[in-house]
Design a protein around this motif. Structure first.
Motif, PDB file in Angstrom:
ATOM      1  N   GLY A 130      -3.070  -1.733  -0.334  1.00  0.00           N
ATOM      2  CA  GLY A 130      -1.663  -2.088  -0.229  1.00  0.00           C
ATOM      3  C   GLY A 130      -0.712  -1.137  -0.929  1.00  0.00           C
ATOM      4  N   ASN A 131       0.568  -1.290  -0.562  1.00  0.00           N
ATOM      5  CA  ASN A 131       1.637  -0.437  -1.082  1.00  0.00           C
ATOM      6  C   ASN A 131       2.892  -1.291  -1.241  1.00  0.00           C
ATOM      7  OD1 ASN A 131       3.636   1.496  -1.559  1.00  0.00           O
ATOM      8  ND2 ASN A 131       2.863   2.922  -0.019  1.00  0.00           N
ATOM      9  N   SER A 132       3.607  -1.106  -2.350  1.00  0.00           N
ATOM     10  CA  SER A 132       4.884  -1.774  -2.575  1.00  0.00           C
ATOM     11  C   SER A 132       5.607  -0.994  -3.664  1.00  0.00           C
ATOM     12  CB  SER A 132       4.678  -3.241  -2.972  1.00  0.00           C
ATOM     13  OG  SER A 132       5.921  -3.899  -3.155  1.00  0.00           O
ATOM     14  N   GLU A 165      12.312   4.200  -7.446  1.00  0.00           N
ATOM     15  CA  GLU A 165      11.191   3.259  -7.319  1.00  0.00           C
ATOM     16  C   GLU A 165      10.071   3.548  -8.311  1.00  0.00           C
ATOM     17  OE1 GLU A 165       7.539   2.417  -4.146  1.00  0.00           O
ATOM     18  OE2 GLU A 165       9.345   3.486  -3.481  1.00  0.00           O
ATOM     19  N   ILE A 166       9.573   2.483  -8.902  1.00  0.00           N
ATOM     20  CA  ILE A 166       8.320   2.536  -9.649  1.00  0.00           C
ATOM     21  C   ILE A 166       7.234   2.059  -8.684  1.00  0.00           C
ATOM     22  CG2 ILE A 166       7.031   1.749 -11.648  1.00  0.00           C
ATOM     23  CD1 ILE A 166       9.508   3.545 -12.238  1.00  0.00           C
ATOM     24  N   GLN A 167       6.251   2.911  -8.460  1.00  0.00           N
ATOM     25  CA  GLN A 167       5.255   2.675  -7.424  1.00  0.00           C
ATOM     26  C   GLN A 167       4.296   1.530  -7.777  1.00  0.00           C
ATOM     27  OE1 GLN A 167       4.586   2.965  -4.365  1.00  0.00           O
ATOM     28  NE2 GLN A 167       3.330   4.778  -3.956  1.00  0.00           N
ATOM     29  N   VAL A 168       4.001   0.720  -6.758  1.00  0.00           N
ATOM     30  CA  VAL A 168       2.972  -0.319  -6.812  1.00  0.00           C
ATOM     31  C   VAL A 168       1.985   0.013  -5.699  1.00  0.00           C
ATOM     32  CG1 VAL A 168       2.494  -2.771  -6.432  1.00  0.00           C
ATOM     33  CG2 VAL A 168       4.503  -2.081  -7.773  1.00  0.00           C
ATOM     34  N   LEU A 169       0.708   0.263  -6.050  1.00  0.00           N
ATOM     35  CA  LEU A 169      -0.207   0.832  -5.055  1.00  0.00           C
ATOM     36  C   LEU A 169      -1.665   0.551  -5.410  1.00  0.00           C
ATOM     37  CD1 LEU A 169       0.319   2.896  -2.578  1.00  0.00           C
ATOM     38  CD2 LEU A 169      -0.661   4.598  -4.102  1.00  0.00           C
ATOM     39  N   ASP A 170      -2.475   0.466  -4.366  1.00  0.00           N
ATOM     40  CA  ASP A 170      -3.925   0.542  -4.537  1.00  0.00           C
ATOM     41  C   ASP A 170      -4.277   2.023  -4.539  1.00  0.00           C
ATOM     42  OD1 ASP A 170      -6.669   0.626  -4.359  1.00  0.00           O
ATOM     43  OD2 ASP A 170      -6.832  -0.648  -2.577  1.00  0.00           O
ATOM     44  N   ASN A 171      -4.484   2.573  -5.737  1.00  0.00           N
ATOM     45  CA  ASN A 171      -4.729   4.016  -5.860  1.00  0.00           C
ATOM     46  C   ASN A 171      -6.002   4.472  -5.162  1.00  0.00           C
ATOM     47  OD1 ASN A 171      -2.428   4.499  -7.347  1.00  0.00           O
ATOM     48  ND2 ASN A 171      -3.453   4.420  -9.330  1.00  0.00           N
ATOM     49  N   ASP A 172      -6.959   3.578  -5.012  1.00  0.00           N
ATOM     50  CA  ASP A 172      -8.243   3.976  -4.435  1.00  0.00           C
ATOM     51  C   ASP A 172      -8.220   4.007  -2.909  1.00  0.00           C
ATOM     52  OD1 ASP A 172      -9.494   4.284  -6.900  1.00  0.00           O
ATOM     53  OD2 ASP A 172     -10.002   2.150  -7.013  1.00  0.00           O
ATOM     54  N   LYS A 173      -7.499   3.063  -2.295  1.00  0.00           N
ATOM     55  CA  LYS A 173      -7.638   2.926  -0.850  1.00  0.00           C
ATOM     56  C   LYS A 173      -6.368   3.145  -0.038  1.00  0.00           C
ATOM     57  CE  LYS A 173     -11.779   0.064  -1.047  1.00  0.00           C
ATOM     58  NZ  LYS A 173     -12.470  -1.158  -0.565  1.00  0.00           N
ATOM     59  N   HIS A 174      -5.220   3.317  -0.703  1.00  0.00           N
ATOM     60  CA  HIS A 174      -4.030   3.620   0.091  1.00  0.00           C
ATOM     61  C   HIS A 174      -3.872   5.129   0.200  1.00  0.00           C
ATOM     62  CE1 HIS A 174       0.063   3.866   1.584  1.00  0.00           C
ATOM     63  NE2 HIS A 174      -0.048   2.593   1.931  1.00  0.00           N
ATOM     64  N   PRO A 175      -3.636   5.642   1.406  1.00  0.00           N
ATOM     65  CA  PRO A 175      -3.582   7.096   1.602  1.00  0.00           C
ATOM     66  C   PRO A 175      -2.469   7.793   0.818  1.00  0.00           C
ATOM     67  CG  PRO A 175      -2.881   5.905   3.588  1.00  0.00           C
ATOM     68  CD  PRO A 175      -3.505   4.909   2.689  1.00  0.00           C
TER      69      PRO A 175
END
Length: 252
Positions: free
Chosen positions: A114-116, A137-147
């Motif tokens: 996910g990404n937000s 924006e301060i990033q919210v992310l799945d670092n492992d699986k979001h491209p």
């Protein structure tokens, strides 16, 4: 007779000194209370933006009310964007109030892949179709699986998106809550991000260093990006499930 007169004079003097001492004590106590109150006001008070039970104080970006895609589940506000999105629809969420200098504290949990994001300084205006057109924006992310994480560390969770990379990746496992504290202080021309108890990002604000930083990012030619020192706080719809809870703010 003289002795009585002397005792009377001494008694009057003693009473006067006692009253003066008591007044001085009261004045000192009042001064200390005022100084304490001033210090409390200087530090500011935490204001709850989301208490886990109501979406009061939040609304759709450039819209009315809270989008149906946002629900409250187990004390968290959760975005579940529909698989089939109507043309032009977005589910970005913003505060009803505007803020300038503040400390924002919240917890976020991103879905797998996910990404937000968390934004501030958003101008809610029909000429801007997305809050990121104005709000950093301060990033919210799945670092492992979001491209997007593969596009450089300035795109990873905790970063000031596309400008300042986090010093370390200390995000929790997917499904766990991350605690994020964002400070935006134009008076000191500085901001920071503390993620899971560790300061991972610092950045300049409202000065030449900010302008240089923006000029080296993808936002270089965005006329209105980061131009509003006072604006709304937003939670980004990037098409993925994301959750936030324990949201509070302290104005500086």
């Amino acid at each position: 007779m003289k002795k009585c007169l002397l005792f009377l004079i001494l008694a009057i003097c003693f009473a006067g000194c006692k009253e003066k001492t008591e007044k001085m004590g009261d004045a000192t106590a009042n001064t200390e209370m005022e100084e304490t109150e001033m210090e409390k006001n200087k530090e500011g008070k935490w204001i709850v933006l989301f208490d886990g039970s109501s979406m009061n104080g939040w609304k759709a970006y450039n819209g009315e009310g809270v989008p149906e895609a946002w629900t409250i589940e187990d004390g968290a506000m959760v975005l579940n964007p529909p698989k089939t999105r109507p043309e032009g629809a977005n589910y970005n969420l913003v505060t009803e109030n505007e803020y300038k200098d503040f400390v924002l504290s919240l917890e976020w949990r991103i879905s797998e892949g996910g990404n937000s994001g968390i934004m501030w300084g958003i101008s809610e205006d029909k000429k801007f179709s997305e809050p990121y057109e104005t709000g950093p924006e301060i990033q919210v992310l799945d670092n492992d699986k979001h491209p997007d994480a593969k596009n450089g560390t300035t795109h990873q969770a905790g970063s000031l998106y596309d400008m300042v990379a986090p010093s370390v990746d200390n995000t929790k496992e997917i499904g766990e809550w991350n605690t994020c504290i964002i400070t935006v202080d134009h008076k000191s021309e500085a901001g920071s991000v503390v993620l899971n108890g560790e300061e991972v990002v610092t950045f300049p604000l409202g000065n030449d260093m900010w302008d240089v930083m923006v000029s080296k990012s993808k936002f270089a030619d965005w006329e209105n990006f980061g131009k509003f020192s006072t604006g709304k706080i937003g939670l980004q719809d990037h098409g993925d499930q994301v959750a936030f809870r324990n949201i509070k703010i302290k104005e500086l």
